[in-house]
Scaffold this active site. Structure first.
Site, mmCIF file in Angstrom:
data_model
loop_
_atom_site.group_PDB
_atom_site.id
_atom_site.type_symbol
_atom_site.label_atom_id
_atom_site.label_comp_id
_atom_site.label_asym_id
_atom_site.label_seq_id
_atom_site.Cartn_x
_atom_site.Cartn_y
_atom_site.Cartn_z
ATOM 1 N N LYS A 76 7.321 -9.127 -0.168
ATOM 2 C CA LYS A 76 6.689 -10.426 -0.423
ATOM 3 C C LYS A 76 7.743 -11.522 -0.630
ATOM 4 C CE LYS A 76 2.469 -9.124 0.052
ATOM 5 N NZ LYS A 76 1.671 -9.646 1.164
ATOM 6 N N TYR A 134 7.122 -3.491 -2.565
ATOM 7 C CA TYR A 134 6.135 -4.561 -2.349
ATOM 8 C C TYR A 134 6.749 -5.934 -2.671
ATOM 9 C CZ TYR A 134 1.658 -7.068 -2.904
ATOM 10 O OH TYR A 134 0.616 -7.965 -2.800
HETATM 11 N N1 LIG Z 1 -5.683 -8.694 -4.121
HETATM 12 C C1 LIG Z 1 -4.767 -9.313 -4.827
HETATM 13 O O1 LIG Z 1 -4.874 -9.465 -6.050
HETATM 14 C C2 LIG Z 1 -3.542 -9.875 -4.146
HETATM 15 C C3 LIG Z 1 -2.602 -10.566 -4.916
HETATM 16 C C4 LIG Z 1 -1.485 -11.103 -4.290
HETATM 17 C C5 LIG Z 1 -1.295 -10.956 -2.927
HETATM 18 N N2 LIG Z 1 -2.214 -10.260 -2.203
HETATM 19 C C6 LIG Z 1 -1.948 -10.108 -0.759
HETATM 20 O O2 LIG Z 1 -3.088 -10.543 -0.034
HETATM 21 C C7 LIG Z 1 -3.237 -9.759 1.141
HETATM 22 C C8 LIG Z 1 -4.633 -9.131 1.190
HETATM 23 O O3 LIG Z 1 -4.813 -8.337 0.046
HETATM 24 P P1 LIG Z 1 -6.201 -7.560 -0.249
HETATM 25 O O4 LIG Z 1 -6.205 -7.272 -1.692
HETATM 26 O O5 LIG Z 1 -7.323 -8.316 0.340
HETATM 27 O O6 LIG Z 1 -5.943 -6.179 0.565
HETATM 28 P P2 LIG Z 1 -6.997 -5.039 1.019
HETATM 29 O O7 LIG Z 1 -8.333 -5.285 0.429
HETATM 30 O O8 LIG Z 1 -6.322 -3.739 0.768
HETATM 31 O O9 LIG Z 1 -7.086 -5.279 2.617
HETATM 32 C C9 LIG Z 1 -5.968 -5.099 3.442
HETATM 33 C C10 LIG Z 1 -6.338 -5.413 4.873
HETATM 34 O O10 LIG Z 1 -5.177 -5.249 5.707
HETATM 35 C C11 LIG Z 1 -5.487 -4.341 6.779
HETATM 36 N N3 LIG Z 1 -4.249 -3.649 7.162
HETATM 37 C C12 LIG Z 1 -3.474 -2.859 6.411
HETATM 38 N N4 LIG Z 1 -2.444 -2.381 7.136
HETATM 39 C C13 LIG Z 1 -2.579 -2.897 8.385
HETATM 40 C C14 LIG Z 1 -1.845 -2.755 9.595
HETATM 41 N N5 LIG Z 1 -0.734 -1.988 9.676
HETATM 42 N N6 LIG Z 1 -2.267 -3.411 10.701
HETATM 43 C C15 LIG Z 1 -3.386 -4.180 10.655
HETATM 44 N N7 LIG Z 1 -4.118 -4.355 9.541
HETATM 45 C C16 LIG Z 1 -3.725 -3.702 8.421
HETATM 46 C C17 LIG Z 1 -6.576 -3.441 6.200
HETATM 47 O O11 LIG Z 1 -7.364 -2.799 7.197
HETATM 48 P P3 LIG Z 1 -6.985 -1.323 7.809
HETATM 49 O O12 LIG Z 1 -6.631 -0.478 6.651
HETATM 50 O O13 LIG Z 1 -8.193 -0.904 8.589
HETATM 51 O O14 LIG Z 1 -5.818 -1.588 8.719
HETATM 52 C C18 LIG Z 1 -7.417 -4.489 5.447
HETATM 53 O O15 LIG Z 1 -8.217 -5.206 6.351
HETATM 54 C C19 LIG Z 1 -2.115 -8.731 1.114
HETATM 55 O O16 LIG Z 1 -1.020 -9.205 1.883
HETATM 56 C C20 LIG Z 1 -1.746 -8.669 -0.345
HETATM 57 O O17 LIG Z 1 -0.403 -8.252 -0.525
HETATM 58 C C21 LIG Z 1 -3.333 -9.710 -2.776
#
Ligand SMILES: NC(=O)c1ccc[n+]([C@@H]2O[C@H](COP(=O)([O-])OP(=O)(O)OC[C@H]3O[C@@H](n4cnc5c(N)ncnc54)[C@H](OP(=O)(O)O)[C@@H]3O)[C@@H](O)[C@H]2O)c1
Length: 248
Positions: free
Chosen positions: A160, A156
């Site tokens: 990133k 990961y």
């Molecule tokens: N949450 C945090 O604390 C945090 C912190 C730092 C960075 N981030 C980054 O922010 C972003 C969003 O995080 P989140 O926590 O909101 O994630 P999440 O709740 O797990 O949502 C992930 C989204 O991406 C979609 N997705 C996954 N694989 C995909 C693919 N191959 N093609 C198309 N869509 C896909 C999922 O839908 P499907 O499964 O239906 O495809 C879902 O809509 C990520 O890049 C994560 O690394 C998050």
């Protein structure tokens, strides 16, 4: 007040979490929004909800954005529905955590494919349109983990960190065309991803955040809306940390 009326945005990973909050905020500011995720039912539901809440036009697309042919088909479909594309938010991401010595090849490859290759594929398609338009905003979701590293997340963190190098290179390449490319590096944000943490992990994390709380998805959406707006015209190639002071 940020005004995105008359503009079209595409947000990957928009069925839940940060992507949903970002798509909602862009629609609230008046943009037409294309929402993308793999699960067709979930993305249709999200698009319907946002359209009902904001009155803006939304389009749902089910696609695996790590797949080159699927991304080409996605952008063809987008440009048939809406002639322009001003804003691309590369948000979709996954984790497949594990200690390095036990990490499987497929868990490394899949995280790189979905988190990093997708940013290349979607940005490559989007800049073709943005260069023609002489205008564009690309916003990539990286992570504090991509800047500082994290035990158990070598795959990961590598994906990133790769996004950061990609963002800076992309920014240099397209700056003269009035296109900006920036990265947002969230710390810990309330979402499905952070809900999966156990209590001991959560307590440890909260102790390391000077503000003593996790961030909200709406706070990431606010920053994204600013980067997506005309007002951020002179800001490019940057990694903006939004982490309650965690990375200081
Ligand atoms: N949450 C945090 O604390 C945090 C912190 C730092 C960075 N981030 C980054 O922010 C972003 C969003 O995080 P989140 O926590 O909101 O994630 P999440 O709740 O797990 O949502 C992930 C989204 O991406 C979609 N997705 C996954 N694989 C995909 C693919 N191959 N093609 C198309 N869509 C896909 C999922 O839908 P499907 O499964 O239906 O495809 C879902 O809509 C990520 O890049 C994560 O690394 C998050």
């Amino acid at each position: 007040m940020i005004d995105l009326k008359g503009q079209t945005a595409l947000v990957t990973g928009a069925s839940r979490g940060l992507g949903y909050a970002i798509a909602l905020r862009l629609a609230q500011q008046g943009a037409t929004v294309h929402l993308v995720a793999r699960n067709a039912e979930a993305i249709q539901e999200a698009a319907k909800k946002i359209a009902a809440e904001t009155g803006s036009t939304t389009h749902a697309h089910a696609a695996d954005i790590g797949d080159s042919a699927a991304v080409n088909a996605l952008f063809d479909a987008v440009l048939k529905l809406t002639p322009s594309l001003e804003i691309l938010v590369n948000n979709a991401g996954i984790t497949k955590d594990g200690l390095l010595m036990r990490m499987k090849d497929e868990d490394f490859d899949e995280v790189i494919r979905i988190n990093l290759r997708s940013v290349f594929l979607c940005s490559r398609s989007a800049v073709k349109t943005m260069i023609r338009q002489k205008y564009g905003r690309i916003i990539n979701l990286t992570s504090i983990v991509g800047v500082h590293g994290q035990a158990g997340q070598a795959n990961y963190a590598a994906s990133k960190a790769g996004i950061i190098g990609f963002t800076k290179s992309c920014a240099k390449e397209v700056a003269s065309r009035n296109i900006t490319c920036n990265a947002i590096a969230p710390g810990f944000i309330e979402s499905d991803m952070t809900q999966a943490l156990n209590e001991a992990q959560k307590t440890g994390i909260l102790a390391s955040i000077p503000m003593g709380r996790m961030g909200g998805a709406g706070e990431i959406a606010d920053l994204t809306a600013y980067l997506a707006s005309r007002e951020s015209a002179y800001l490019t190639g940057q990694v903006l940390s939004i982490d309650g002071g965690m990375g200081i």
